[in-house]
Enzyme design. Structure first.
Site, PDB file in Angstrom:
ATOM      1  N   PRO A 169       0.888  -1.082  -0.055  1.00 13.02           N
ATOM      2  CA  PRO A 169       0.190   0.000  -0.016  1.00 13.02           C
ATOM      3  C   PRO A 169       0.691   1.229   0.121  1.00 13.02           C
ATOM      4  O   PRO A 169       2.061   1.469   0.800  1.00 13.02           O
ATOM      5  CB  PRO A 169      -0.779  -0.067   1.550  1.00 13.02           C
ATOM      6  N   HIS A 170       0.371   2.162  -0.850  1.00  9.85           N
ATOM      7  CA  HIS A 170       1.258   3.472  -0.919  1.00  9.85           C
ATOM      8  C   HIS A 170       0.471   4.511  -1.228  1.00  9.85           C
ATOM      9  O   HIS A 170      -0.805   4.558  -1.885  1.00  9.85           O
ATOM     10  CB  HIS A 170       2.417   3.296  -1.714  1.00  9.85           C
ATOM     11  N   CYS A 171       0.997   5.989  -0.858  1.00 14.00           N
ATOM     12  CA  CYS A 171       0.319   7.045  -1.341  1.00 14.00           C
ATOM     13  C   CYS A 171       1.316   8.179  -1.224  1.00 14.00           C
ATOM     14  O   CYS A 171       2.418   8.140  -0.712  1.00 14.00           O
ATOM     15  CB  CYS A 171      -0.942   7.222  -0.385  1.00 14.00           C
TER      16      CYS A 171
END
Length: 270
Positions: A68-70
């Site tokens: 997961p990344h942002c």
């Protein structure tokens, strides 16, 4: 900043008991908040960004790993952490298998190239035999940090003092393309292009002198990866390509050409 230096030991947790995807993202947001670099953000804001990214497509890359990344506007450095859930969680992974290791990346929205480089460095863990099984045996954040330090060394060798090399990798085997491209995105901060190409036979087919040699035009997969790589990384890049295309000398479909560069100036974006 090298990918390993983005790994924050305070953002590593062993022993999650969360049972669903939304709960995992909420737990990651709480874990990420332990970094002082995210003091300006609320947990809810971090969760919303992570959740929005998952709506685009699952970051469950298979073999028990998700990333997961942002990106956030008011962050100056990258935060990389890891949440380990030994029981496994349905995270809509591409192989439909439960995910145990949730690496997460939160970084400045202005540094897309570095974001891609860190993503690629972590995604190579999928190719590391028994990586998830090993992570599931570790007891605490210290043990995890020590183990990951050995796996994420790639990209931390001396670079600028040794000059640069120009790589051309000609690929006609589609099954190798994505893996070879990931090798470069993990090693090259921005100096990388992919060129769509065509084999010579497609052109000779239309010329009267050569047309009798082909009964029909052949449609083939043809791409060229062009990259500027620091010499300190060149041997490792070559080795990794040869591991992917392990019969490169005997089977046509991949050709690697490397040359020393006398002069370079400027940069390009991914």
């Amino acid at each position: 900043m090298e990918p390993l230096k983005c790994l924050r030991i305070e953002c590593i947790k062993v022993g999650s008991s969360t049972e669903d995807k939304r709960g995992i993202l909420e737990e990651i947001a709480r874990l990420a908040k332990k970094s002082a670099l995210l003091s300006e953000y609320r947990e809810e804001e971090i969760f919303e960004r992570l959740f929005a990214r998952e709506k685009i497509g699952s970051t469950g890359f298979g073999k028990g790993i998700a990333i997961p990344h942002c990106s956030l506007e008011r962050v100056e450095e990258f935060i990389v952490g890891l949440l380990i859930n030994k029981a496994g969680v349905d995270f809509d992974a591409i192989d439909n298998q439960p995910v145990h290791a949730f690496f997460f990346i939160i970084g400045p929205s202005s540094q897309r190239d570095m974001h891609i480089q860190i993503l690629s460095s972590i995604s190579k863990l999928i190719k590391t035999p028994d990586a998830v099984e090993r992570l599931n045996t570790l007891k605490d954040a210290q043990e995890v940090f020590h183990y990951l330090s050995g796996l994420l060394q790639y990209g931390e060798k001396t670079e600028t003092k040794e000059g640069q090399c120009l790589f051309h990798v000609f690929i006609q085997r589609e099954e190798y393309f994505n893996e070879i491209l990931q090798v470069f995105t993990a090693a090259v901060p921005g100096s990388l292009l992919v060129i769509d190409a065509d084999n010579v036979g497609s052109y000779l087919y239309s010329l009267p002198l050569f047309s009798a040699l082909w009964s029909e035009r052949r449609e083939m997969f043809n791409k060229i990866i062009v990259a500027v790589v620091h010499k300190g990384l060149s041997n490792d890049v070559i080795r990794r390509i040869n591991l992917i295309a392990d019969n490169i000398e005997k089977e046509p479909g991949v050709l690697v050409a490397v040359q020393d560069l006398i002069y370079t100036s400027g940069s390009i974006e991914f």
